[in-house]
Design a protein around this motif. Structure first.
Motif, mmCIF file in Angstrom:
data_model
loop_
_atom_site.group_PDB
_atom_site.id
_atom_site.type_symbol
_atom_site.label_atom_id
_atom_site.label_comp_id
_atom_site.label_asym_id
_atom_site.label_seq_id
_atom_site.Cartn_x
_atom_site.Cartn_y
_atom_site.Cartn_z
ATOM 1 N N THR A 1 -11.658 11.406 -18.783
ATOM 2 C CA THR A 1 -10.971 10.520 -19.725
ATOM 3 C C THR A 1 -10.672 9.170 -19.066
ATOM 4 N N ALA A 2 -10.252 9.222 -17.791
ATOM 5 C CA ALA A 2 -9.961 7.984 -17.067
ATOM 6 C C ALA A 2 -11.219 7.146 -16.930
ATOM 7 N N ALA A 3 -12.327 7.800 -16.583
ATOM 8 C CA ALA A 3 -13.592 7.082 -16.425
ATOM 9 C C ALA A 3 -14.004 6.462 -17.751
ATOM 10 N N PHE A 4 -13.843 7.226 -18.831
ATOM 11 C CA PHE A 4 -14.218 6.680 -20.137
ATOM 12 C C PHE A 4 -13.354 5.479 -20.489
ATOM 13 N N THR A 5 -12.037 5.589 -20.197
ATOM 14 C CA THR A 5 -11.127 4.490 -20.515
ATOM 15 C C THR A 5 -11.554 3.209 -19.803
ATOM 16 N N ALA A 6 -11.922 3.347 -18.517
ATOM 17 C CA ALA A 6 -12.359 2.178 -17.747
ATOM 18 C C ALA A 6 -13.624 1.578 -18.364
ATOM 19 N N PHE A 7 -14.578 2.450 -18.657
ATOM 20 C CA PHE A 7 -15.834 2.020 -19.262
ATOM 21 C C PHE A 7 -15.583 1.318 -20.594
ATOM 22 N N PHE A 8 -14.746 1.946 -21.407
ATOM 23 C CA PHE A 8 -14.439 1.439 -22.741
ATOM 24 C C PHE A 8 -13.776 0.059 -22.654
ATOM 25 N N CYS A 9 -12.828 -0.086 -21.700
ATOM 26 C CA CYS A 9 -12.137 -1.372 -21.528
ATOM 27 C C CYS A 9 -13.120 -2.481 -21.188
ATOM 28 N N VAL A 10 -14.012 -2.177 -20.246
ATOM 29 C CA VAL A 10 -14.972 -3.196 -19.807
ATOM 30 C C VAL A 10 -15.875 -3.595 -20.972
ATOM 31 N N VAL A 11 -16.420 -2.595 -21.666
ATOM 32 C CA VAL A 11 -17.371 -2.890 -22.740
ATOM 33 C C VAL A 11 -16.692 -3.642 -23.886
ATOM 34 N N VAL A 12 -15.536 -3.134 -24.320
ATOM 35 C CA VAL A 12 -14.855 -3.766 -25.455
ATOM 36 C C VAL A 12 -14.434 -5.185 -25.102
ATOM 37 N N THR A 13 -13.871 -5.365 -23.885
ATOM 38 C CA THR A 13 -13.428 -6.696 -23.479
ATOM 39 C C THR A 13 -14.614 -7.653 -23.393
ATOM 40 N N ALA A 14 -15.682 -7.218 -22.735
ATOM 41 C CA ALA A 14 -16.836 -8.090 -22.547
ATOM 42 C C ALA A 14 -17.445 -8.469 -23.889
ATOM 43 N N LEU A 15 -17.647 -7.492 -24.745
ATOM 44 C CA LEU A 15 -18.296 -7.784 -26.021
ATOM 45 C C LEU A 15 -17.422 -8.638 -26.935
ATOM 46 N N SER A 16 -16.130 -8.294 -27.030
ATOM 47 C CA SER A 16 -15.322 -9.054 -27.986
ATOM 48 C C SER A 16 -15.037 -10.460 -27.456
ATOM 49 N N LEU A 17 -14.921 -10.633 -26.134
ATOM 50 C CA LEU A 17 -14.765 -11.984 -25.587
ATOM 51 C C LEU A 17 -16.057 -12.773 -25.765
ATOM 52 N N GLY A 18 -17.176 -12.141 -25.434
ATOM 53 C CA GLY A 18 -18.469 -12.821 -25.492
ATOM 54 C C GLY A 18 -18.808 -13.268 -26.901
ATOM 55 N N ILE A 19 -18.696 -12.335 -27.847
ATOM 56 C CA ILE A 19 -19.064 -12.674 -29.223
ATOM 57 C C ILE A 19 -18.060 -13.662 -29.815
ATOM 58 N N GLY A 20 -16.772 -13.463 -29.489
ATOM 59 C CA GLY A 20 -15.739 -14.387 -29.962
ATOM 60 C C GLY A 20 -16.013 -15.803 -29.493
ATOM 61 N N LEU A 21 -16.397 -15.934 -28.220
ATOM 62 C CA LEU A 21 -16.678 -17.257 -27.654
ATOM 63 C C LEU A 21 -17.905 -17.871 -28.315
ATOM 64 N N LEU A 22 -18.949 -17.068 -28.476
ATOM 65 C CA LEU A 22 -20.184 -17.554 -29.088
ATOM 66 C C LEU A 22 -19.910 -18.088 -30.495
ATOM 67 N N LEU A 23 -19.176 -17.288 -31.272
ATOM 68 C CA LEU A 23 -18.873 -17.701 -32.638
ATOM 69 C C LEU A 23 -18.014 -18.960 -32.654
ATOM 70 N N ALA A 24 -17.085 -19.057 -31.704
ATOM 71 C CA ALA A 24 -16.191 -20.218 -31.649
ATOM 72 C C ALA A 24 -16.980 -21.478 -31.337
ATOM 73 N N VAL A 25 -17.899 -21.361 -30.371
ATOM 74 C CA VAL A 25 -18.701 -22.522 -29.981
ATOM 75 C C VAL A 25 -19.535 -22.992 -31.165
ATOM 76 N N LYS A 26 -20.120 -22.024 -31.862
ATOM 77 C CA LYS A 26 -20.961 -22.387 -33.005
ATOM 78 C C LYS A 26 -20.114 -22.963 -34.140
ATOM 79 N N ALA A 27 -18.943 -22.350 -34.378
ATOM 80 C CA ALA A 27 -18.092 -22.812 -35.474
ATOM 81 C C ALA A 27 -17.562 -24.210 -35.193
ATOM 82 N N ASP A 28 -17.365 -24.490 -33.905
ATOM 83 C CA ASP A 28 -16.855 -25.800 -33.492
ATOM 84 C C ASP A 28 -17.835 -26.900 -33.884
#
Lengths: 305, 432
Positions: A81-108
């Motif tokens: 469970t701990a390993a999954f939590t770490a994995f999940f945090c990295v993936v969710v953070t990376a994807l939501s930051l990355g896509i959020g930034l991409l959309l923001a740059v384009k929307a700008d």
């Protein structure tokens, strides 16, 4: 303003001094009360009960020392469970930051129809996590879900709720989808604070849009990004609870879960108070360590203008 | 019009102030139609007498109701009556002092009580090892096998009584374009009631009734392992569909007419009448002809009501009166007809029969008939601590079995090891 005395001109920062020692405490009292009652008091209780085995109804408890901790840490399920939590945090953070930034740059860059476009992107943020989970579950439903049909079209038999990785895909997708608008708002406002003069100066120096973004815009966005990084990790670790709860429908079975969901499961559904308290203390220590690391090592690289 | 309303309102006000009825509370874990019926029964009780006023409060699911009941007890805010489901029985019964035995409560209040009035399958589950009723059986159910009549006609076969017969007819159903079978909650169907229908021992210490300490579950025996090896084999041959641990996910193919059989609760009857478009009927849950002594009655499922300790005497008297009211034939039949749960007393069963209810709705009788089959050494129940968590372990391993991550035998080794660890831990919490 009888109680306040202006600080001397020698000190550059704003500073207020009180002539009575009790006055500042009076101002702090409401905030302190909230923190003590809702944070310190439960934390102390959790630490205390983590050293006991207790019957659910509270008739008696036995001191067992570190047993609850060693049980949790040596349990392979807990480690998984701990390993999954770490994995999940990295993936969710990376994807939501990355896509959020991409959309923001384009929307700008959008000039015509920017308002509706941004509203559409931001509106998802108004959805509460359990509702997001419900919507996600309809999309990923084994029998009627369009996403299941889509995967089926490509020859993959998606079984959310049965297969560990299929559930991971569903939970991750829903969590990222829910978090993108938040990152989008902050990145967009961050981008709008980059001075036009700086951008114009950069335009003379470099023709490549990517280079201008990397060398000028990104460093100026760093404080926003750092703030969002902390918020997103916290989100992935804690706020996704409701999404997990809805997706696994109260039946964790072999589905992935985060550490905080396991605390809930063992404590509230399993009525194992000692074991669950030990797990929540471990979680507190992890979060404390993470925060220290973030501020010590990452914040140094961030330049606040 | 206005005048009559004011008058009615006025008389209501005087009535409430004059009576000063004793208030009692009932926390339960039922939703949907079943939750509404609880409100209706409470209203009937309040209308039938004027000393007691019962307020039912929904606390979410069964598990949530138990957890909030426990949390409330710890802070001295417990309700008078708490509904606890089958898997939570050991948790509440082992907590001496948290509850008042239903039997004692009723007798102390000067009401009548006779164990023999209850149908045999109901008597043991919520009782102590001497047979004294600790909890009052309330919504009782049995796992039964529903089937789509049209599917069986098309395939030209009869619904199976045994698993051997299932193996014979399932290919014909598949041929006719159906998924032969799905089942909800395999822990309840294929472990607990596999044990009862086939008269198999589930745990040491007399299925856990005789002692908390030293009790261990028995699930690695060849029969239990064989049941799941068969299920896996059937799943691989598209004769059985598994859609995870969620109840509704496994029910949906049946509701949509894709699967020909579904093993569910007798209490699902009410809901199925609304959600099924095809005609359906039901038979007993199958057993193995190859196992000697099989074909016995199933464990009682559902939940019971527990009288929580720590309330003044007049409130306990009201609780006792409500328990008596609840087990009266009229109320039992009303509840039976509206929910599909089985009546818990012989008198109520007889009354439903006399009214001709089962001529109209033969499916409603299947559950109670299954509970009245011949009993065996291992059919009265089980008493296992931390059992909700043991079920969670099972659910995890079952998912792994059906997604080819683990062999059946190995999965049950894991269940037994982890289950026994939990039982041992429960023994330590309860013994002090």
């Amino acid at each position: 303003m009888r109680g306040l005395v202006k600080a001397g001109a020698a000190t550059p920062q704003k500073r207020v001094q009180f002539d009575r020692p009790l006055t500042p405490w009076l101002f702090l009292a409401p905030q302190l009360a909230v923190v003590v009652i809702f944070f310190y008091w439960p934390s102390v209780q959790a630490v205390v009960s983590s050293f006991y085995i207790e019957d659910p109804f509270g008739f008696g408890s036995t001191f067992v020392g570190m047993e609850n901790y060693t049980n949790a840490l040596t349990d392979t399920r807990y480690q998984a469970t701990a390993a999954f939590t770490a994995f999940f945090c990295v993936v969710v953070t990376a994807l939501s930051l990355g896509i959020g930034l991409l959309l923001a740059v384009k929307a700008d860059k959008v000039i015509r129809g920017a308002g509706p476009y941004k509203t559409v992107l931001i509106s998802v943020y108004a959805i509460a996590p359990p509702v997001a989970g419900l919507i996600g579950m309809m999309i990923f439903d084994q029998h009627i879900g369009p996403m299941t049909a889509l995967f089926g079209f490509f020859g993959r038999d998606l079984q959310v709720g049965v297969n560990y990785w299929d559930t991971t895909i569903a939970v991750t997708t829903i969590s990222v989808w829910k978090q993108i608008p938040y990152n989008f708002i902050f990145f967009l406002s961050g981008l709008q604070t980059v001075p036009v003069s700086v951008r114009e100066a950069a335009l003379i120096d470099a023709r490549s849009g990517w280079r201008r973004f990397r060398d000028i815009v990104l460093p100026l966005l760093a404080p926003t990004a750092f703030f969002l990084l902390i918020i997103n990790i916290t989100y992935a670790m804690f706020d996704t609870f409701a999404i997990f709860d809805v997706v696994v429908k109260d039946k964790p079975a072999n589905n992935p879960m985060t550490l905080v969901y396991k605390v809930y499961l063992d404590g509230f559904k399993g009525n194992d108070i000692g074991g669950s308290s030990a797990q929540s203390v471990i979680l507190m220590l992890v979060v404390a360590a993470l925060t220290v690391v973030q501020f010590r090592f990452l914040e140094r690289r961030v330049h606040y203008g | 019009m206005f005048k009559t309303t004011t008058l009615a309102l006025g008389s209501m006000l005087t009535a409430t102030t004059a009576m000063a009825a004793t208030d009692i509370s009932w926390w339960h874990g039922m939703g949907g139609r079943n939750g509404e019926v609880i409100n209706e029964i409470s209203q009937q009780f309040n209308d039938a007498q004027d000393q007691c006023n019962l307020t039912p409060i929904s606390r979410g699911t069964y598990e949530e109701a138990l957890s909030s009941g426990i949390a409330a007890f710890r802070s001295g805010e417990q309700p008078n009556i708490l509904q606890v489901f089958d898997a939570g029985a050991a948790t509440i019964i082992s907590a001496d002092g948290a509850t008042i035995a239903a039997e004692d409560l009723i007798l102390d209040a000067g009401e009548e009580f006779d164990r023999e009035n209850f149908i045999p399958g109901v008597r043991g589950f919520y009782a102590d090892s001497d047979g004294k009723f600790i909890g009052m059986p309330f919504n009782s159910s049995a796992p039964i096998m529903y089937y789509n009549t049209k599917a069986f006609e098309e395939a030209g076969v009869e619904p199976p009584k045994t698993w051997e017969e299932f193996e014979e007819i399932a290919p014909a159903l598949k041929e006719a374009g159906y998924l032969p079978m799905t089942a909800s909650q395999l822990t309840w169907m294929m472990v607990e009631n596999f044990k009862s229908r086939n008269n198999q021992q589930f745990a040491t210490n007399n299925n856990g009734y005789d002692a908390i300490e030293g009790t261990e579950i028995i699930v690695t025996d060849e029969n239990q392992v064989m049941m799941f090896e068969k299920l896996k084999e059937w799943a691989d041959a598209d004769l059985f569909g598994f859609y995870g641990a969620g109840w509704a996910d496994n029910l949906r193919p049946f509701e949509e007419g894709e699967s020909a059989m579904w093993i569910g609760s007798s209490g699902s009857f009410g809901g199925l009448q609304q959600s099924m478009s095809d005609d359906f009927s039901a038979v007993f849950m199958p057993y193995w002809d190859s196992i000697e002594g099989a074909g016995t009655q199933s464990f009682i499922g559902g939940a019971a009501l527990f009288a929580m300790a720590g309330h003044p005497e007049e409130e306990n008297t009201c609780t006792a009166q409500f328990f008596t009211f609840l087990t009266s034939p009229e109320v039992q039949v009303y509840y039976h007809k509206n929910t599909g749960y089985v009546p818990v007393t012989e008198a109520a069963y007889q009354m439903a029969k006399d009214e001709g209810y089962y001529d109209e709705q033969p499916v409603a009788e299947v559950g109670i008939q299954q509970l009245q089959l011949e009993g065996g050494e291992w059919t009265s129940g089980y008493r296992l601590g931390f059992y909700p968590q043991i079920r969670t372990v099972m659910e995890r391993e079952f998912n792994r079995i059906f997604s080819d991550e683990v062999e059946v035998g190995e999965a049950f080794e894991i269940i037994e090891t982890e289950g026994n660890k939990l039982l041992e831990r429960f023994g330590r919490t309860a013994s002090n």
